[in-house]
Write an enzyme that holds these catalytic residues in place. Structure first.
Site, PDB file in Angstrom:
ATOM      1  N   GLU A   1       1.125  -1.391   0.016  1.00 23.95           N
ATOM      2  CA  GLU A   1       0.034   0.680  -0.285  1.00 23.95           C
ATOM      3  C   GLU A   1       0.785   1.194  -0.086  1.00 23.95           C
ATOM      4  O   GLU A   1       0.646   2.165  -0.425  1.00 23.95           O
ATOM      5  CB  GLU A   1      -1.104   0.114   1.041  1.00 23.95           C
ATOM      6  CG  GLU A   1      -1.929  -0.896   1.344  1.00 23.95           C
ATOM      7  CD  GLU A   1      -1.599  -2.151   1.922  1.00 23.95           C
ATOM      8  OE1 GLU A   1      -0.101  -2.452   1.776  1.00 23.95           O
ATOM      9  OE2 GLU A   1      -2.165  -2.986   3.000  1.00 23.95           O
TER      10      GLU A   1
ATOM     11  N   CYS B   1       0.018   0.887   7.708  1.00 25.94           N
ATOM     12  CA  CYS B   1      -0.508   1.631   6.527  1.00 25.94           C
ATOM     13  C   CYS B   1      -1.489   2.218   6.965  1.00 25.94           C
ATOM     14  O   CYS B   1      -1.736   3.891   5.904  1.00 25.94           O
ATOM     15  CB  CYS B   1      -0.403   0.522   5.655  1.00 25.94           C
ATOM     16  SG  CYS B   1       1.110  -0.203   4.504  1.00 25.94           S
TER      17      CYS B   1
ATOM     18  N   CYS C   1      -2.310  -3.223   6.893  1.00 21.96           N
ATOM     19  CA  CYS C   1      -1.458  -3.153   8.834  1.00 21.96           C
ATOM     20  C   CYS C   1      -1.854  -1.496   9.370  1.00 21.96           C
ATOM     21  O   CYS C   1      -2.058  -0.800   8.859  1.00 21.96           O
ATOM     22  CB  CYS C   1      -0.125  -3.409   8.986  1.00 21.96           C
ATOM     23  SG  CYS C   1       1.400  -2.133   7.730  1.00 21.96           S
TER      24      CYS C   1
HETATM   25  N1  THU Z   1       2.394  -6.606   4.308  1.00 17.85           N
HETATM   26  C1  THU Z   1       2.113  -5.171   3.436  1.00 17.85           C
HETATM   27  O1  THU Z   1       2.031  -5.617   2.372  1.00 17.85           O
HETATM   28  N2  THU Z   1       0.289  -4.725   3.570  1.00 17.85           N
HETATM   29  C2  THU Z   1      -0.201  -4.829   4.633  1.00 17.85           C
HETATM   30  O2  THU Z   1      -0.802  -4.922   4.717  1.00 17.85           O
HETATM   31  C3  THU Z   1       0.123  -5.604   5.628  1.00 17.85           C
HETATM   32  C4  THU Z   1       1.417  -6.396   5.527  1.00 17.85           C
HETATM   33  C5  THU Z   1       3.442  -7.119   4.220  1.00 17.85           C
HETATM   34  C6  THU Z   1       4.729  -6.369   4.963  1.00 17.85           C
HETATM   35  C7  THU Z   1       5.151  -7.832   4.487  1.00 17.85           C
HETATM   36  O3  THU Z   1       6.376  -8.181   2.982  1.00 17.85           O
HETATM   37  C8  THU Z   1       4.814  -9.178   4.805  1.00 17.85           C
HETATM   38  O4  THU Z   1       3.578  -8.686   4.463  1.00 17.85           O
HETATM   39  C9  THU Z   1       4.658  -9.491   6.187  1.00 17.85           C
HETATM   40  O5  THU Z   1       3.676  -9.193   7.123  1.00 17.85           O
END
Ligand code: THU
Length: 130
Positions: A53, A89, A86
């Site tokens: 994101e 983000c 997360c």
């Molecule tokens: N991750 C994302 O890219 N976006 C999210 O909203 C959740 C987590 C990624 C971070 C990491 O590379 C992997 O997912 C596991 O946490």
């Protein structure tokens, strides 16, 4: 929304998720019709990982787009479950994406949940608090 999903799916293999093996892709539709994508990019120093994101959003801003240019956003993974952004983000989206922007969460088997950006982070800290 199909074209937005297609763009996210296209870049999903580019995710650099060598540690988590959890590939994530995001796509942002701008009001001018352009679609900007991003993937998660991990690092051996785990905390330096950039989520999909934020990659997409920072790319949009790098290209000169502003908050008000954003129409909708989509997030997808290789999993059959929906994944929502997360906390980090959500905080970034709170500031860089309009509150009323729809955020589509799409699983690999097409299950979709749409929320508004403002619903993702209630009682948020933002720049007005500074
Ligand atoms: N991750 C994302 O890219 N976006 C999210 O909203 C959740 C987590 C990624 C971070 C990491 O590379 C992997 O997912 C596991 O946490």
């Amino acid at each position: 929304m199909k074209d937005l999903y297609k763009k996210a799916k296209e870049v999903l293999p580019n995710s650099y998720a060598v540690y988590s093996k959890f590939k994530v892709a995001a796509a942002i539709r701008m009001k001018d019709g352009n679609i900007i994508t991003g993937v998660n990019v991990e690092n051996a120093s785990f905390g330096l990982t950039n989520c999909a994101e934020r990659t997409a959003l920072f790319t949009a801003y790098t290209m000169g787009y502003k908050k008000e240019d954003i129409k909708e956003m989509l997030i997808t993974t290789e999993k059959d479950d929906i994944v929502s952004p997360c906390g980090a983000c959500r905080q970034v989206m709170r500031e860089l994406v309009p509150l009323e922007t729809p955020v589509h969460l799409v699983s690999a088997n097409g299950m979709t949940q749409t929320v508004l950006n403002k619903e993702l982070l209630p009682f948020a800290f933002d720049k007005e608090d500074l």
